[in-house]
Design an enzyme around this catalytic site. Structure first.
Site, short mmCIF file in Angstrom:
data_model
loop_
_atom_site.label_atom_id
_atom_site.label_comp_id
_atom_site.label_asym_id
_atom_site.label_seq_id
_atom_site.Cartn_x
_atom_site.Cartn_y
_atom_site.Cartn_z
CG MET A 1 40.88 -4.50 -29.54
SD MET A 1 39.91 -4.58 -28.08
CE MET A 1 39.02 -6.03 -28.31
CB SER A 290 46.29 -11.38 -24.40
OG SER A 290 44.97 -11.43 -23.87
CG ASP A 291 44.04 -8.33 -30.01
OD1 ASP A 291 42.89 -8.07 -29.57
OD2 ASP A 291 44.42 -7.93 -31.12
CD1 TRP A 292 37.96 -9.21 -26.44
CD2 TRP A 292 39.90 -8.14 -26.12
NE1 TRP A 292 37.80 -8.27 -25.43
CE2 TRP A 292 38.96 -7.61 -25.21
CE3 TRP A 292 41.20 -7.63 -26.08
CZ2 TRP A 292 39.27 -6.59 -24.30
CZ3 TRP A 292 41.51 -6.62 -25.18
CH2 TRP A 292 40.55 -6.12 -24.30
#
Ligand SMILES: *[C@@H]1O[C@H](CO)[C@@H](O)[C@H](O)[C@H]1NC(C)=O
Ligand SMILES: *[C@@H]1O[C@H](CO)[C@@H](O)[C@H](O)[C@H]1NC(C)=O
Ligand SMILES: *[C@@H]1O[C@H](CO)[C@@H](O)[C@H](O)[C@H]1NC(C)=O
Ligand SMILES: *[C@@H]1O[C@H](CO)[C@@H](O)[C@H](O)[C@H]1NC(C)=O
Ligand SMILES: *[C@@H]1O[C@H](CO)[C@@H](O)[C@H](O)[C@H]1NC(C)=O
Ligand SMILES: *[C@@H]1O[C@H](CO)[C@@H](O)[C@H](O)[C@H]1NC(C)=O
Ligand SMILES: *[C@@H]1O[C@H](CO)[C@@H](O)[C@H](O)[C@H]1NC(C)=O
Ligand SMILES: *[C@@H]1O[C@H](CO)[C@@H](O)[C@H](O)[C@H]1NC(C)=O
Ligand SMILES: *[C@@H]1O[C@H](CO)[C@@H](O)[C@H](O)[C@H]1NC(C)=O
Length: 871
Positions: A1, A290-292
């Protein structure tokens, strides 16, 4: 992330403005990419999201969660699914709260090796170092220490461990965050980390799901979309999914999706992967984030199984814009996202919170990832923010430096040791070369997120880092032990050095890599410029030392595979130690081994090649001028040693290799059948139990009306509320994707428990061996078990695959220990893509279990049905 630091904010925003939001109407994005998609690789729809709460370990937590979620308003539910925005709180991400039920803003914080951007924390060795220990107890101990530190700072969700990248690409930037280039090594690393971390009440996050093997072009911009990793079903199951399955089996509370696409469908909205493989087949009971900035659509990601949007921002961060937050409220009111889907998202999050006991005395965040100052804005991302005390400088280090040092020490891998030049004696005359032995001349932590290669390399760069509370450099540690060392902390060999006949030159070199939002010395995360060579002309430094000195010891700090050919066979290069990425205890862990207080016991968690062309062309870094990059995993299962063996290429050092100062003998193997493998496919698991049932009617719009709240809004902060929500009416007009359905599908045949059908994890066979220290020094041995599957399975299968390992305690000369190595049904199975189940040779017929010190040194073989022999 990748929660960017403030320094990196400008390029971030510039990049984000270029992001082309994908239309909601295109949930799996297949349509958008058909032009570019790789032939034959698409991702079939899988709807609806299977509900969770049926797994017995989680029953109590789900019962508590149900009582709470059943009483929540729409605003409270949406709050828990969406981050409050970039820099809108103390942590790299935080959800909204539901204080009526005692649920605060949940704090999500990096990293897999320590608390990022904080103080008084431990900077542990990185994942690749942990893998090299082959020590399950240390994997657990480090996970537990990490979890204690997170809890002490008030973190709810720690963003680790990493099992993807798997390390498919030797130049890939983030392979070092995971445990090594083998699914079983990754799986044990992750499972023990998760168990340790979660035993403290911290929710662990396994990441990044999935196919994330390269840094460059991972994210979407106007010019192109993040690359598509095209992976066939068998390779997915037997290689990349394997560690995720073990993480789920270990009870991991959360999972993070990747930035890239898989089969041209973005990871954060790929229904086949999240709904189908993760939540149905693997029976995942936690929540998916979610990833960033890796969320690319609102309704589509919700339907595909995403449960939490992090950090909450939409295509353009920092402007109070979100795919979810108030837009999720709208999507529920307008009928596009079924209320049942929202309830499942929230139940998963609240259940994980209860499961780890965070309802009882879990501290609130007492640190800020945004600043090291005591006071500052509470919401640095807001234009106007109230200020207050943001850092309480809570010391969470306890005695974790002992664990950090033990991991770093046990990872140190001795590749070569001619004339027993090691261990060094305290009276040896030493000449020490290389900036990698010293400190960062600009100061400790002077490079944000460790985005530079100065001084001893303790970790790669990016979000997977932490600040070093202190650092004992090799120079300091060596100077503390001997007065007979002279230091030349330079990377160009000094011309005025004199070499005495008995002098030993110790040359420190390194190879770095990291995450894509920082470029270091021309390398944008991946090792584009550096390739697989040492940084700062390190290979030349070794050669120059080898010319002058007749005894040279090389110490290599590296993120991953490196090429040593320029100097490995030089007569004076007597010994090579790979010290991986040791974290804060770099110096003392090394001197522990260099001077013989401990014998080295690390083993290579990847292969050392002779040349980059030893790898298949398909694992090179990839770029293409137009459209979405298609990265097709054509090498299939043949990654790292699996490929070297198939292609009959002798590596410089094989996977698993590692010498000691003493010698060991493995003998007396005995094979025992534990659970009969009397069928090719496992018996089906019973049907899944019930899951929470709610009233799934669309709630009153007033529940998310701004007018129902009394507080002043903070500009850019993400809220669940809408102006005039009463005007929203539910309609069936949403253009659902082909294959969309709200009728639950029958459970996957391979499912039925966390990680899959529980019968897959029955132990089929166990092998006892006796390991004896036959040398003259104390030391620990690692026994590695590789399976050879019979051709009767009818599939092209890697010749040998690591499936188990154990490490002895420290054995005195002459001392023995009996180790038991077990293999499960799954360990002996291949993924049958037709039947969609794991298929094993009946009764294990034809299976061979090889045991030894590396993939290329396996003196013991047990043939099922025949017994064992040793060479
Ligand atoms: C990707 O496509 C391959 C080839 O058709 C297929 O085997 C695999 O199941 C697909 N994976 C996903 C996640 O859709
Ligand atoms: C609401 O909470 C009360 C008190 O905990 C509980 O008895 C009730 O079952 C909950 N209602 C729903 C719909 O879950
Ligand atoms: C939603 O979360 C925010 C904090 O992020 C809080 O101010 C607000 O009161 C919460 N809403 C509800 C309904 O609890
Ligand atoms: C409902 O709202 C969401 C979020 O704004 C939007 O994407 C979707 O298209 C809307 N659905 C309908 C049927 O208008
Ligand atoms: C910060 O952590 C300490 C120690 O873990 C704890 O006592 C304190 O309550 C925490 N601070 C806040 C604001 O919760
Ligand atoms: C490790 O931590 C303990 C306790 O804080 C401290 O006494 C000791 O000096 C530390 N060791 C090193 C090498 O810094
Ligand atoms: C170094 O110490 C060892 C004993 O540890 C001794 O045998 C050797 O002679 C010493 N060498 C020198 C050069 O003093
Ligand atoms: C120096 O050596 C002493 C004695 O072995 C040890 O206690 C201390 O921790 C060492 N300090 C460093 C910085 O290595
Ligand atoms: C090592 O073990 C083998 C059996 O595996 C045995 O034949 C041999 O004698 C042993 N060697 C030593 C030095 O113990």
């Amino acid at each position: 992330m990748a929660p960017w630091t403030r320094l990196a904010l400008v390029p971030l925003v510039a990049q984000a403005v270029l992001v082309s939001p994908m239309p909601d109407a295109d949930p799996d994005t297949v349509e958008l990419n058909r032009r570019d998609a790789a032939e034959g690789y698409n991702s079939p729809p899988f709807y609806p999201t299977p509900h969770s709460g049926w797994e017995s370990d989680w029953t109590a937590a789900y019962e508590k969660a149900q009582q709470v979620v059943g009483n929540m308003t729409l605003a409270e539910k949406v709050n828990l699914t969406t981050g409050t925005g970039f820099y809108m709180g103390p942590c790299v991400g935080q959800t909204g709260s539901a204080l009526r039920f005692g649920i605060p803003n949940l704090c999500l914080q990096d990293s897999p090796l320590g608390i990022r951007n904080s103080d008084h924390n431990t900077a542990f060795p990185a994942g690749i170092t942990v893998g090299a220990t082959f020590n399950k107890n240390l994997m657990y101990a480090r996970g537990r220490a990490l979890g204690e530190e997170s809890r002490g700072k008030g973190v709810n969700v720690q963003l680790g461990p990493v099992v993807c990248p798997l390390g498919r690409k030797p130049r890939g930037g983030r392979g070092w965050e995971g445990f090594g280039t083998d699914p079983t090594l990754q799986a044990f690393g992750a499972a023990y980390t998760i168990k340790g971390m979660q035993s403290t009440g911290t929710i662990a996050t396994i990441k990044h799901f999935i196919g994330y093997e390269q840094e460059m072009y991972r994210m979407s911009t106007v010019l192109t979309k993040g690359y598509s990793s095209n992976i066939d079903d068998r390779t997915l199951h037997e290689l990349y999914l394997w560690p995720f399955a073990e993480g789920v089996r270990a009870g991991v509370g959360s999972l993070m999706t990747a930035y890239n696409s898989i089969n041209s469908s973005a990871a954060s909205q790929n229904s086949k992967l999240i709904n189908g493989i993760l939540k149905d087949e693997l029976g995942f009971q936690g929540f998916v984030m979610s990833d960033w900035l890796g969320q690319y659509a609102g309704v589509a990601s919700a339907l595909a199984g995403l449960d939490m949007a992090m950090p909450g921002d939409g295509a353009v961060p920092l402007f109070g814009d979100s795919y979810w937050a108030s837009e999720l409220s709208r999507s529920v009111l307008n009928g596009s996202v079924p209320v049942g889907r929202l309830n499942d998202m929230v139940t998963r999050i609240v259940a994980a919170w209860y499961k780890m006991g965070q309802d009882k005395d879990h501290p609130l965040p007492n640190f800020s990832t945004n600043t090291l100052d005591k006071t500052g804005p509470l919401y640095p991302g807001a234009l106007f923010s109230p200020s207050g005390i943001v850092n309480q400088f809570v010391n969470v280090q306890a005695n974790h430096n002992v664990t950090a040092r033990a991991v770093a020490r046990e990872a140190i891998t001795l590749l070569k040791n001619e004339d027993d030049i090691l261990p060094l004696r305290r009276n040896d005359s030493l000449k020490i070369f290389g900036t990698d032995a010293g400190a960062n001349p600009d100061g400790l932590n002077s490079c944000s997120d460790q985005g530079c290669d100065k001084g001893v390399l303790t970790m790669g760069w990016g979000s997977g880092t932490s600040r070093l509370p202190y650092l004992i450099t090799p120079q300091e540690a060596i100077a503390n032990i001997t007065k007979n060392a002279q230091f030349y902390i330079t990377d160009s060999f000094p011309s005025d050095v004199t070499a005495g006949a008995n002098d030993i030159a110790v040359v420190f070199i390194n190879a770095d890599s990291g995450e894509n939002y920082i470029t270091v010395e021309g390398n944008p995360g991946d090792r584009t410029v550096a390739g697989l060579y040492a940084w700062h002309n390190g290979d030349n430094l070794v050669k120059a030392a080898a010319e002058k000195f007749s005894n040279v010891v090389v110490v290599y700090h590296t993120v991953g595979p490196v090429i040593m050919e320029e100097w490995i066979n030089l007569e004076s290069v007597k010994a090579v130690l790979v010290a991986h990425l040791p974290g804060q205890e770099a110096g003392d862990s090394l001197t522990d081994v260099l001077f013989g207080d401990y014998s080295p016991s690390g083993h290579m968690p990847y292969t050392i090649p002779r040349s980059e062309s030893d790898y298949p062309a398909s694992v090179g870094l990839i770029n293409q001028p137009f459209g979405q990059i298609q990265d097709t995993f054509t090498e299939g299962l043949y990654v790292d040693y699996r490929y070297f063996m198939k292609a009959n290429i002798a590596p410089r050092y094989p996977f698993g290799h590692g010498l000691s100062y003493t010698t060991f003998n493995i003998s007396s193997p005995t094979l025992t059948q534990v659970t009969a493998l009397d069928s090719a496919y496992p018996p089906a698991a019973p049907p899944n139990g019930p899951t929470p049932v709610y009233n799934d009617a669309i709630p009153a719009a007033s529940e998310v009306a701004w007018s129902s709240t009394k507080f002043t809004r903070i500009w850019r902060y993400l809220y669940p509320y809408l102006d005039n929500p009463e005007s929203i009416t539910a309609s069936g007009d949403y253009p659902y994707p082909d294959g969309y359905s709200t009728t639950p599908k029958p459970r996957a045949r391979a499912g039925g428990g966390q990680g899959g059908n529980p019968a897959l994890f029955d132990v089929s066979f166990s092998v006892n061996i006796e390991v004896k220290n036959t040398g003259s020094r104390r030391g620990k041995a690692v026994a590695q078990l590789y399976v050879e599957l019979p051709s009767s399975l009818g599939l092209d299968t890697p010749q040998l695959q690591l499936r188990q390992f154990e490490k002895t305690k420290e054995l005195a000369p002459g001392q023995s220990e009996t180790l038991t190595l077990t293999v499960t049904r799954k360990d002996l199975s291949v993924w049958d893509v037709e039947v969609q189940d794991w298929k094993a040779p009946v009764n294990g017929e034809g299976v061979k279990l090889w045991i030894g010190n590396s993939v290329a040194d396996l003196p013991i073989v047990c043939t099922i049905g025949e017994g064992c022999s040793s060479q």
